[in-house]
Design an enzyme around this catalytic site. Sequence first.
Site, mmCIF file in Angstrom:
data_model
loop_
_atom_site.group_PDB
_atom_site.id
_atom_site.type_symbol
_atom_site.label_atom_id
_atom_site.label_comp_id
_atom_site.label_asym_id
_atom_site.label_seq_id
_atom_site.Cartn_x
_atom_site.Cartn_y
_atom_site.Cartn_z
ATOM 1 N N HIS A 39 0.854 -1.194 0.000
ATOM 2 C CA HIS A 39 0.000 0.000 0.000
ATOM 3 C C HIS A 39 0.888 1.241 0.000
ATOM 4 C CE1 HIS A 39 -3.680 -2.136 2.013
ATOM 5 N NE2 HIS A 39 -3.211 -2.812 0.958
ATOM 6 N N GLU A 94 0.773 4.069 1.634
ATOM 7 C CA GLU A 94 1.129 4.633 2.941
ATOM 8 C C GLU A 94 2.157 3.771 3.673
ATOM 9 O OE1 GLU A 94 -3.318 5.334 2.172
ATOM 10 O OE2 GLU A 94 -1.906 3.682 1.950
ATOM 11 N N CYS A 111 -5.576 2.221 6.065
ATOM 12 C CA CYS A 111 -6.142 1.008 6.656
ATOM 13 C C CYS A 111 -5.386 0.705 7.958
ATOM 14 C CB CYS A 111 -6.028 -0.158 5.666
ATOM 15 S SG CYS A 111 -4.340 -0.771 5.412
#
Length: 159
Positions: free
Chosen positions: A55, A57, A85
């Site tokens: 991901h 981030e 998330c």
Amino acid sequence: MYQSHEFYLRRAIEISKEAREAGNTPFGALLVNKEGEIIMEQGNIEITEKICTGHAEATLAARASHEYSREFLWDCTLYTTAEPCAMCAGAIYWANIGRVVYGMTERRLLELTGSNEQNPTFDLPCRDVFAKGQKAIEVVGPVEAVEVEAAKVHEGYWD
């Protein structure tokens, strides 16, 4: 000079478009230092790199923790198209990034992705994840001025 949240989030949206064009899921993030300079950018890499934790981030937080000190990162802001998330919130926490600003909520993302097995989205706000830790990470979002733009990049992707 520090710009508006919308300025940085619009750049993150551009990164999410680039990620999608490269064959990845459409997410983008960037890191801004306390002077307002963009010092790192990252799109999702989970599909092309075959990394389940790829991901934007989490990847950005890992890269940042290699390049900068924990003290420096505490004064930085991570901007991202969608609310981090649980996994990404954990990476942000461990990297010691002091502030997160996001465009759209995880709940809105769930509405866009539905039951797509590629993105079994959590319904767990990042504020709740950070609240269980020992750091006062500031969270700003969703930023209404860019929420529609952030969601638009996902149109037709999850069908």
